[in-house]
Design a protein around this motif. Sequence first.
Motif, short mmCIF file in Angstrom:
data_model
loop_
_atom_site.label_atom_id
_atom_site.label_comp_id
_atom_site.label_asym_id
_atom_site.label_seq_id
_atom_site.Cartn_x
_atom_site.Cartn_y
_atom_site.Cartn_z
N LEU A 263 -3.12 30.28 11.46
CA LEU A 263 -2.41 29.20 12.06
C LEU A 263 -2.04 29.15 13.49
O LEU A 263 -2.24 28.18 14.10
N TRP A 264 -1.73 30.38 14.07
CA TRP A 264 -1.26 30.32 15.56
C TRP A 264 -2.64 29.87 16.36
O TRP A 264 -2.34 29.18 17.24
N ILE A 265 -3.75 30.24 15.83
CA ILE A 265 -5.00 29.88 16.57
C ILE A 265 -5.22 28.58 16.76
O ILE A 265 -5.31 27.78 17.50
N ALA A 266 -4.84 27.89 15.46
CA ALA A 266 -5.04 26.43 15.22
C ALA A 266 -4.04 25.75 16.03
O ALA A 266 -4.23 24.39 16.54
N GLU A 267 -2.74 25.98 15.80
CA GLU A 267 -1.65 25.22 16.18
C GLU A 267 -1.22 25.66 17.76
O GLU A 267 -0.38 24.91 18.38
N SER A 394 7.38 31.83 9.40
CA SER A 394 8.62 31.41 9.99
C SER A 394 9.16 32.15 10.94
O SER A 394 9.62 31.75 12.06
N VAL A 395 9.10 33.41 11.02
CA VAL A 395 9.40 34.34 12.06
C VAL A 395 8.30 34.14 13.32
O VAL A 395 8.89 33.89 14.61
N VAL A 396 7.11 34.28 13.15
CA VAL A 396 6.36 33.93 14.41
C VAL A 396 5.72 32.67 14.84
O VAL A 396 6.19 32.35 15.81
N LEU A 397 5.61 31.73 13.85
CA LEU A 397 5.61 30.30 14.31
C LEU A 397 6.81 29.55 14.72
O LEU A 397 6.86 28.84 15.50
N GLY A 398 8.08 30.23 14.08
CA GLY A 398 9.23 29.40 14.42
C GLY A 398 9.75 30.04 15.75
O GLY A 398 10.65 29.25 16.11
N HIS A 399 9.42 31.20 16.38
CA HIS A 399 10.04 31.86 17.22
C HIS A 399 9.12 32.22 18.63
O HIS A 399 9.58 32.66 19.33
N GLY A 400 7.93 32.09 18.20
CA GLY A 400 6.87 32.50 19.50
C GLY A 400 6.75 33.88 19.60
O GLY A 400 6.82 34.71 18.60
N ALA A 401 6.68 34.18 20.81
CA ALA A 401 6.45 35.50 21.32
C ALA A 401 7.72 36.57 20.68
O ALA A 401 7.61 37.52 20.22
N PRO A 402 8.93 36.02 20.96
CA PRO A 402 10.05 36.96 20.31
C PRO A 402 9.76 37.30 18.89
O PRO A 402 10.15 38.40 18.28
N GLY A 403 9.20 36.28 18.10
CA GLY A 403 9.00 36.46 16.75
C GLY A 403 7.96 37.67 16.56
O GLY A 403 8.23 38.27 15.66
N TRP A 404 6.92 37.41 17.27
CA TRP A 404 5.85 38.57 17.39
C TRP A 404 6.24 39.86 17.67
O TRP A 404 6.03 40.92 16.88
N ALA A 405 7.21 39.98 18.70
CA ALA A 405 7.77 41.09 19.00
C ALA A 405 8.45 41.75 18.02
O ALA A 405 8.53 43.06 17.52
N VAL A 406 9.34 40.76 17.11
CA VAL A 406 10.32 41.35 16.02
C VAL A 406 9.46 41.94 14.88
O VAL A 406 9.62 43.12 14.42
N VAL A 407 8.26 41.39 14.66
CA VAL A 407 7.42 41.77 13.82
C VAL A 407 6.52 43.09 13.75
O VAL A 407 6.65 43.90 13.39
#
Length: 439
Positions: A263-267, A394-407
């Motif tokens: 989803l990240w790649i596509a969107e 919801s965490v990654v696509l909803g918050h972008g880079a900060p969401g990636w970092a939290v995960v």
Amino acid sequence: MNRPAPARLLAGPLHRLMPGLVGEPVERALSLATASWALANGLFYSVSALYFTQVVGLSAATVGWGLSVAGGVGVLCSLAGGRLADRVPADRILQAAGVVQALALLAYAAADGPWSFVLIACLVSGARSVQGSAKQALLAQWFTGRDRVAVRARMHVVTNVAIGLGTVLAGGALLVGTPAAYRATILLVGALALLAVAPLVGLRRREPRLLGVLGGRAADVPAEAPAARRGPSPLRDRTYLAVVLLTSLMALQFGLQSVVVPLWIAERTSAPHVMVSAVLVVNTVLVALTQVRVSAGTEDVRVSARAVRRAGWLLLAACLVFPLSGIGDLPVTAVVAVLLLAAVIATLGEVWGEAGAWGLTFELADPRAAGAYQGVSQTGYALASMLAPGLLTSVVLGHGAPGWAVVGLGFALAGSAAVVLADRAAPRARRLREAVTAS
């Protein structure tokens, strides 16, 4: 002049690509069954979403909640399958659950609405979960120590390669794109799942006694009675429940790679959609090349824990690299390079994490209730599979880079906690090993 038989000529390349398919009888039967199941899964995952929405006529929301309900059934069946494996020979459970799953997959071809879809999905998920617990129980009962983890690693390689092949084969149906092509693929999926039962039918005849190697000797355990006594409940074992919690948190990575990254790649990136397949190919190749080697020594719980910790830090690194691909003015070639680099790091995190998780969940399980313990470990995986898509999206696509970092930080913390837990549990693992040796 003696010439090698064709089977011997094929055995070398086959062993390197899919180790276990040319091994001893028990492992070979399990690996052949796993290859057929994984090939079916690769086909199914590639076409199922389009089949459900474009052929059956379901909405994306219906598919989502239906699979969530099925996931809940899978969680319950994982636990039940493990307990059953302490009372019924695990290979018989594998056969029965395999037939149920195959028939349910075939029934998808006749699905005509949301209720039939949900019912079939629950049957598929429940049977698959029982299979997973029974397979883990069988490994725990038939193998020990170094051999057990090595066999599990080789089967993981077989799974990844076969899923990759299934994904490639599904390309034909996707190119044709007609309802008939999708329905034919679903029927092929069911046929392959049914074919996976065949290697298990003669398992008891080919290997009449459970095979386990510990300290260079075979453990003579009657095949007809995998568990002579009812052992302790894993639900009262706080150490093991803590292990399952940590390994389940690490297992969220599979949802990250199978749902979030595509989803990240596509969107969120300018990369061509074919990069979704490229990332899968990178994962399959690296797992095949490294999983067995990385798993060496993880029958020691401290080594296992360090592997999980290493996986946590690798996944954190991947989670910091992936969002770089979403930088707006980055050239496409740079985006592709970033995605491939992140895929390599994430895959290394997967192989280290899986190797460590197998060691911990096998070596800290009480052998008197191997099925129940492995059922609990598979329940954790089932919960992770159920929660990962919605939570991580919801965490990654909803918050972008900060969401990636939290995960990523969550993976690193879970991996580091495994080392603390293993240090405390190492004496227990030694006692369990000594008990197996003495029996």
